[in-house]
Design an enzyme around this catalytic site. Structure first.
Site, PDB file in Angstrom:
ATOM      1  N   VAL A 182       0.767  -1.189   0.243  1.00 52.63           N
ATOM      2  CA  VAL A 182       0.131   0.055  -0.015  1.00 52.63           C
ATOM      3  C   VAL A 182       0.886   1.125   0.013  1.00 52.63           C
ATOM      4  O   VAL A 182       0.452   2.245  -0.456  1.00 52.63           O
ATOM      5  CB  VAL A 182      -1.026   0.054   1.059  1.00 52.63           C
ATOM      6  CG1 VAL A 182      -1.665   1.299   1.288  1.00 52.63           C
ATOM      7  CG2 VAL A 182      -2.020  -1.074   0.869  1.00 52.63           C
ATOM      8  N   GLY A 183       2.061   1.027   0.543  1.00 52.65           N
ATOM      9  CA  GLY A 183       2.871   2.361   0.677  1.00 52.65           C
ATOM     10  C   GLY A 183       3.421   2.704  -0.943  1.00 52.65           C
ATOM     11  O   GLY A 183       3.271   3.820  -1.022  1.00 52.65           O
ATOM     12  N   GLU A 200       5.798   4.632   6.939  1.00 51.49           N
ATOM     13  CA  GLU A 200       6.156   3.664   8.100  1.00 51.49           C
ATOM     14  C   GLU A 200       5.933   2.383   7.789  1.00 51.49           C
ATOM     15  O   GLU A 200       4.754   2.023   8.052  1.00 51.49           O
ATOM     16  CB  GLU A 200       5.608   4.291   9.424  1.00 51.49           C
ATOM     17  CG  GLU A 200       6.024   5.529   9.698  1.00 51.49           C
ATOM     18  CD  GLU A 200       7.308   6.082  10.208  1.00 51.49           C
ATOM     19  OE1 GLU A 200       7.940   5.136  10.528  1.00 51.49           O
ATOM     20  OE2 GLU A 200       7.568   7.057  10.485  1.00 51.49           O
ATOM     21  N   CYS A 234       5.472  -4.261  14.092  1.00 56.09           N
ATOM     22  CA  CYS A 234       6.357  -4.003  12.896  1.00 56.09           C
ATOM     23  C   CYS A 234       7.801  -4.279  13.446  1.00 56.09           C
ATOM     24  O   CYS A 234       8.508  -4.522  12.534  1.00 56.09           O
ATOM     25  CB  CYS A 234       5.966  -2.546  12.301  1.00 56.09           C
ATOM     26  SG  CYS A 234       6.185  -1.161  13.650  1.00 56.09           S
TER      27      CYS A 234
HETATM   28  P1  NAD Z   1      -3.755  -2.056   7.377  1.00 59.02           P
HETATM   29  O1  NAD Z   1      -4.412  -3.350   6.893  1.00 59.02           O
HETATM   30  O2  NAD Z   1      -4.522  -1.550   8.753  1.00 59.02           O
HETATM   31  O3  NAD Z   1      -3.584  -0.965   6.314  1.00 59.02           O
HETATM   32  C1  NAD Z   1      -2.877   0.234   6.741  1.00 59.02           C
HETATM   33  C2  NAD Z   1      -3.705   1.370   6.617  1.00 59.02           C
HETATM   34  O4  NAD Z   1      -3.781   1.436   5.022  1.00 59.02           O
HETATM   35  C3  NAD Z   1      -5.196   1.146   6.866  1.00 59.02           C
HETATM   36  O5  NAD Z   1      -5.698   2.603   7.206  1.00 59.02           O
HETATM   37  C4  NAD Z   1      -6.011   0.958   5.355  1.00 59.02           C
HETATM   38  O6  NAD Z   1      -7.431   1.381   5.333  1.00 59.02           O
HETATM   39  C5  NAD Z   1      -5.296   1.636   4.607  1.00 59.02           C
HETATM   40  N1  NAD Z   1      -5.249   0.999   3.121  1.00 59.02           N
HETATM   41  C6  NAD Z   1      -5.468  -0.340   2.748  1.00 59.02           C
HETATM   42  N2  NAD Z   1      -5.360  -0.312   1.437  1.00 59.02           N
HETATM   43  C7  NAD Z   1      -5.143   0.904   1.022  1.00 59.02           C
HETATM   44  C8  NAD Z   1      -5.314   1.410  -0.361  1.00 59.02           C
HETATM   45  N3  NAD Z   1      -5.342   0.604  -1.331  1.00 59.02           N
HETATM   46  N4  NAD Z   1      -4.766   2.841  -0.341  1.00 59.02           N
HETATM   47  C9  NAD Z   1      -4.705   3.735   0.570  1.00 59.02           C
HETATM   48  N5  NAD Z   1      -4.739   3.009   2.001  1.00 59.02           N
HETATM   49  C10 NAD Z   1      -5.174   1.866   2.248  1.00 59.02           C
HETATM   50  O7  NAD Z   1      -2.325  -2.469   7.727  1.00 59.02           O
HETATM   51  P2  NAD Z   1      -1.418  -3.524   7.163  1.00 59.02           P
HETATM   52  O8  NAD Z   1      -1.036  -2.997   5.613  1.00 59.02           O
HETATM   53  O9  NAD Z   1      -1.759  -5.126   7.161  1.00 59.02           O
HETATM   54  O10 NAD Z   1      -0.360  -3.027   8.143  1.00 59.02           O
HETATM   55  C11 NAD Z   1       0.723  -4.136   8.462  1.00 59.02           C
HETATM   56  C12 NAD Z   1       2.128  -3.600   7.825  1.00 59.02           C
HETATM   57  O11 NAD Z   1       2.337  -2.416   8.642  1.00 59.02           O
HETATM   58  C13 NAD Z   1       3.213  -4.645   8.427  1.00 59.02           C
HETATM   59  O12 NAD Z   1       4.049  -4.711   7.286  1.00 59.02           O
HETATM   60  C14 NAD Z   1       3.861  -3.634   9.454  1.00 59.02           C
HETATM   61  O13 NAD Z   1       5.153  -3.941   9.828  1.00 59.02           O
HETATM   62  C15 NAD Z   1       3.507  -2.290   8.872  1.00 59.02           C
HETATM   63  N6  NAD Z   1       3.734  -1.463  10.304  1.00 59.02           N
HETATM   64  C16 NAD Z   1       4.527  -0.459  10.374  1.00 59.02           C
HETATM   65  C17 NAD Z   1       4.489   0.138  11.608  1.00 59.02           C
HETATM   66  C18 NAD Z   1       5.677   1.263  11.597  1.00 59.02           C
HETATM   67  O14 NAD Z   1       5.576   2.161  12.518  1.00 59.02           O
HETATM   68  N7  NAD Z   1       6.677   1.158  10.621  1.00 59.02           N
HETATM   69  C19 NAD Z   1       3.737   0.155  12.385  1.00 59.02           C
HETATM   70  C20 NAD Z   1       2.558  -0.651  12.321  1.00 59.02           C
HETATM   71  C21 NAD Z   1       2.517  -1.666  11.144  1.00 59.02           C
END
Ligand code: NAD
Length: 451
Positions: A182-183, A200, A234
């Site tokens: 997603v990043g 992040e 994370c």
């Molecule tokens: P998630 O599913 O909660 O997604 C994160 C956010 O992205 C949510 O608000 C979601 O609605 C949004 N999202 C989802 N798809 C999207 C799109 N296509 N476009 C825009 N936004 C969208 O969380 P996740 O992605 O499962 O997170 C897990 C990952 O996050 C792991 O890799 C973890 O290491 C990382 N993480 C990093 C940190 C940090 O501080 N670096 C903290 C927590 C989690």
């Protein structure tokens, strides 16, 4: 929100302070409700929620309140002689209207810690919590609307579709916490409007245990850091690299530590969380087939429960070593020399953190110099992210940009260079025509004093 920002109200010290204090009140008055929301979202214990979420964000608020005046202070810049009739300084100003997108695994922390930074820096904020922690998300909507200035801070609920709609709006900064996949989407959307982004993300954080480490202490700390939040952290140690001479000693210590933390049946422990969704449960289950299950392995799909699990006889080629695990599965690999360990680490992109257990400073410096990572923690885990004075963030594929404490204030501010000149004197020397004598003289002055 943009018109609120344009009034300049949010840049003022008093406004920033009032919002931080209001957030502090929200955390104090609704702390129990937040703990209950997280319990409903994925079975997280109130104690864990307090230590890793509300207490941390509360500390961020106090840290910001204590330092805000100092952070906002302009920096004076020394001027060379020929500018002596002016004053120069660097001022910090808010970026404007910013978007914060949080993740589910620390749903308070990943939403409210960036919010503290953004408010301290004087921004208007649109916050989008993760749809995967719906109880917490609901509480954030209600709480923020009730406690904070609703013309400057708003919570928008929803998933990918709502996030995409938000990304079409013009923001002055996008702060995203979540997966790499997603990043990439966020960065692509931001490039359209040249919006700065802070990402992040995640990665595979290695934990190396050298042969002269204190194994009992290492095992207890590793088990705690890995199985906290059921491994959905994370910066959790993703996999263990243990010197082969001590692997047989470390394993029983790990097993004992898990038993002490969660009892003989972790499913019944009030302190052990669940996997957030069936999708993640299935993903994790598919990673459990590698090597030999030395500890745990029990699972229950309906309850989204996976026991604290340790896998041995793992090779770097196994699937479990190719992606971030993000769950309670700890693969253990052994190594002969520290260079062997480092070559395994280098197979994956830069992690958020590297952990190392050793009393040997030479090894510490070697590992620090050989791998890049957002944080580095020796003889313990996770705490590099809990100290408000230490900037938090990734390198390379684990993300970029820093927050927490002063770093967060800086992330949501821009530095403006201000030069204030006096009208007099106004010597004609600086203006053309530059005859040869005038030019030679000016040149001398510039070369002598311009440093
Ligand atoms: P998630 O599913 O909660 O997604 C994160 C956010 O992205 C949510 O608000 C979601 O609605 C949004 N999202 C989802 N798809 C999207 C799109 N296509 N476009 C825009 N936004 C969208 O969380 P996740 O992605 O499962 O997170 C897990 C990952 O996050 C792991 O890799 C973890 O290491 C990382 N993480 C990093 C940190 C940090 O501080 N670096 C903290 C927590 C989690």
């Amino acid at each position: 929100m943009r018109s609120t920002f344009q009034t300049g109200r949010t840049s003022e010290y008093a406004w920033r302070r009032s919002q931080l204090t209001a957030l502090q009140r929200f955390l104090a008055e609704r702390g129990n409700d937040l703990a209950e929301a997280l319990r409903l979202d994925f079975g997280k214990s109130p104690a864990e929620t307090f230590f890793t979420e509300t207490a941390f964000v509360g500390g961020e608020v106090r840290h910001a309140l204590r330092n805000l005046r100092k952070w906002m202070m302009p920096e004076r810049v020394r001027l060379p002689l020929h500018y002596r009739f002016g004053r120069a300084r660097v001022e910090t100003w808010p970026l404007g209207v910013v978007l914060v997108i949080g993740a589910w695994n620390y749903p308070i922390n990943t939403c409210l810690a960036p919010l503290v930074s953004a408010l301290a820096a004087g921004n208007c904020v649109v916050l989008k919590p993760s749809e995967q922690a719906p109880h917490t998300s609901r509480l954030l909507v209600e709480g923020i609307a009730k406690y904070l200035d609703d013309s400057a801070v708003e919570v928008v609920e929803g998933g990918a579709e709502e996030a995409r709609a938000l990304l079409r709006e013009p923001f002055d900064c996008i702060f995203y916490t979540g997966s790499r996949r997603v990043g990439r989407e966020i960065m692509l959307a931001a490039s359209e409007k040249l919006t700065p982004v802070i990402l992040e993300l995640g990665g595979k954080c290695p934990c190396i245990v050298e042969k002269n480490a204190n194994l009992r202490a290492a095992a207890r700390r590793i088990a705690w850091a890995k199985f906290l939040n059921a491994g959905q952290t994370c910066i959790a140690p993703d996999y263990l690299l243990v010197h082969r001479d001590v692997a047989d000693e470390l394993l029983p210590e790990l097993k004992t530590a898990i038993g002490t933390l969660y009892g003989p049946d972790p499913e019944r422990s009030a302190d052990y969380a669940r996997i957030v969704s069936h999708r993640h449960f299935d993903r994790l289950e598919s990673l459990m087939h590698a090597g030999k299950t030395a500890v745990g392995g029990e699972r229950e799909r309906n309850a989204r429960y996976i026991a604290p699990t340790i896998l041995t006889n793992i090779s770097p080629e196994d699937a479990v070593m190719k992606e971030e695990i993000f769950g309670p599965i700890l693969p253990v690999l052994t190594y002969g020399t520290i260079d062997d360990a480092l070559s395994i680490v280098s197979r994956n992109p830069d992690p958020l953190a590297v952990y190392l257990f050793t009393p040997d400073n030479v090894v510490i410096e070697k590992v620090k110099g050989s791998v890049r990572s957002g944080g580095f923690c020796i003889n313990d885990l996770l705490f590099q992210s809990a100290i408000h004075g230490l900037p938090f963030g990734g390198t390379g594929q684990s993300g970029f940009g820093r927050y927490h404490g002063r770093a967060g204030f800086d992330a949501f501010s821009y530095r403006r260079s201000v030069f204030h000149h006096s009208i007099f004197p106004d010597p004609s020397l600086r203006y053309p025509p530059y005859g040869p004598a005038k030019f030679a003289f000016l040149r001398k002055i510039v070369e002598m004093f311009d440093t």
